[in-house]
Structure formats: structure tokens, C-alpha cells
Design an enzyme around this catalytic site. Sequence first.
Site, PDB file in Angstrom:
ATOM      1  N   SER A   1       0.922  -1.092   0.103  1.00  0.00           N
ATOM      2  CA  SER A   1       0.067  -0.020  -0.027  1.00  0.00           C
ATOM      3  C   SER A   1       0.763   1.241  -0.013  1.00  0.00           C
ATOM      4  O   SER A   1       2.042   1.241   0.574  1.00  0.00           O
ATOM      5  CB  SER A   1      -0.731   0.015   1.318  1.00  0.00           C
ATOM      6  OG  SER A   1      -1.533   1.381   1.597  1.00  0.00           O
TER       7      SER A   1
ATOM      8  N   TYR B   1      -2.053   0.335  10.810  1.00  0.00           N
ATOM      9  CA  TYR B   1      -2.340  -0.149   9.458  1.00  0.00           C
ATOM     10  C   TYR B   1      -0.896   0.235   8.437  1.00  0.00           C
ATOM     11  O   TYR B   1      -0.446  -0.818   7.750  1.00  0.00           O
ATOM     12  CB  TYR B   1      -3.343   0.452   8.787  1.00  0.00           C
ATOM     13  CG  TYR B   1      -3.256   0.175   7.493  1.00  0.00           C
ATOM     14  CD1 TYR B   1      -4.007  -1.194   7.063  1.00  0.00           C
ATOM     15  CD2 TYR B   1      -3.419   1.008   6.160  1.00  0.00           C
ATOM     16  CE1 TYR B   1      -3.771  -1.614   5.608  1.00  0.00           C
ATOM     17  CE2 TYR B   1      -3.333   0.613   5.081  1.00  0.00           C
ATOM     18  CZ  TYR B   1      -3.798  -0.672   4.517  1.00  0.00           C
ATOM     19  OH  TYR B   1      -3.968  -0.907   3.342  1.00  0.00           O
TER      20      TYR B   1
HETATM   21  C1  8X3 Z   1      -5.017   1.478   0.986  1.00  0.00           C
HETATM   22  C2  8X3 Z   1      -4.585   3.221   0.729  1.00  0.00           C
HETATM   23  O1  8X3 Z   1      -4.090   5.372   1.626  1.00  0.00           O
HETATM   24  O2  8X3 Z   1      -5.975   4.150   2.732  1.00  0.00           O
HETATM   25  O3  8X3 Z   1      -3.900   1.007   1.676  1.00  0.00           O
HETATM   26  O4  8X3 Z   1      -3.374   3.395   3.225  1.00  0.00           O
HETATM   27  S1  8X3 Z   1      -4.553   3.972   2.176  1.00  0.00           S
END
Ligand code: 8X3
Length: 249
Positions: A136, A149
Site C-alpha cells: 500500500s 495499518y
Molecule cells: C490503502 C490506501 O491510503 O488508505 O492501503 O492507506 S490508504
Amino acid sequence: MKTALITGATSGIGNATAIALANLGIQLVICGRRQERLTELKSLLRKKVAVHTLCFDVQDKKQVFEQIARIPANFSKDILINNAGNAHGLSPIQDGNLEDWDAMIDSNVKGLLYVSKALMPHMISRGSGHIINIGSIAGKEIYPNGNVYCASKHAVDAITKSMLVDLNPHGIRVGAIHPGAVATEFSTIRFKGDTQKADSVYHGFEPLSAEDVADIIAFVVTRPYHVNIADLLVLPTAQGNAVTIHREK
Ligand code: 8X3
């Protein structure tokens, strides 16, 4: 006949990738947590290629190894697309929810490692293979409230680079694709079903679609074997970085 194993194949990028690879005549092992969705996808794709379904959660170490050991012998293990993973929550680190942290680290990081660990010996013994990790933009930079995340996707970036080095003597291709904003169930899951909040993430600009990313994966897997696309950051044209998106009013 080449085979690709795709985790998280029942939705989003995984689902679109299964369709794109089936169109290329690549046999599939589609993995996911929902048997009905796997069966549905299999019935759609088996007109084109042989498809085997594996129902397991990448977080479950035991299931991962048991299920992968059950892949029929006519499905070789040439390509692994480590796609399963999600974001859970978007809040300051001090307010983070422990279950959300566990879910992200257990699937995005540990799940990817378990599935890779189960497949790598087969690739090593044949001296060929191709691992594509779906990272990502959150693995390239951090943004406010992205904390765990972002950490999990930074880990995917580090694991990809480590695989490139450690698997180098074995002739295995390794790469990561790092998408920016992709309109999938991603934000609905991140915001725990709040579709209004999820929709607002993609408001006023054209995000990537799952098919856009699948198209790139199809390109990556069809390069001549001496060409390894190791690292790709893929953004919608309207996106400059994790926090800069040009939105029409
Ligand atoms: C997905 C994109 O910008 O929400 O991984 O992290 S973001």
C-alpha cells in the site's frame, strides 16, 4: 500449465486478479474465508481455467499449512499473490483498539508470512516461482491516524525486500505492488460498515478500481522470466501522496 494462488480472492483486488489471470489461461487456487463466495467465483472462472478453492483465514497458522498441503498435484505452485489483508479503524495511536491492531498485524503481516512459508519450499525445490505482495502507499509513508495499518504495510515492504534478497539464490521472482486509493470494500471495513464515511474517502475524484490493479498484476506476471518488477507504487492520477488528493468540489 501455470497456477496462481491468490489470498483474499473473494473480494476487491483479489477477486479482480482471479478474473484477470483466468483470462490469461492461468490456473487458480483461490483462497478466502467465505466458501459461498469461493464457490461462486469458481463457477464463474472454471469455464476458462481449472480452479481449486481453499477456505481458510490467513491468520490461522494451522489452517494455512493444512489447506495448502491439500492442493491437488495438478495445480503447481508457480505464482503466489499475497493479497489478503485489511485496515481496521483510523484513529490516533493512543486511542487504538487492541482487537483492530491484532487483526491488522495477524492478517497483513503474519498471514502473509504463513502463506509464503507454506509455498516457498515448493518454489525453492523447483528453482522458480513468483511472489507478489500487495502492499500500500501506507507501506511507503505514514499518515495521521494510519499508525498500525501503516506499520503493517511497512512490514510488507520490508518482507518483500527481504524475500528478494533471501530467495535470490533460488531463482524466484519477488515484487510488491503498492496501491493508493482503490475503491473496494476497503474503507467500509476500515470504518466498520459506515458506508457514508467510506464513500467520502472516494468523493470528488476517480480512484483506482480493483480491475486497474489486477491489470497491472497481469502485466507483472506475464513479463519474460528474466524480468522481475520488484516495486510499484500505483496511484490514481488525482492522488499526489497519502494525504494529497485533488477533489472536485
Ligand atoms: C490503502 C490506501 O491510503 O488508505 O492501503 O492507506 S490508504
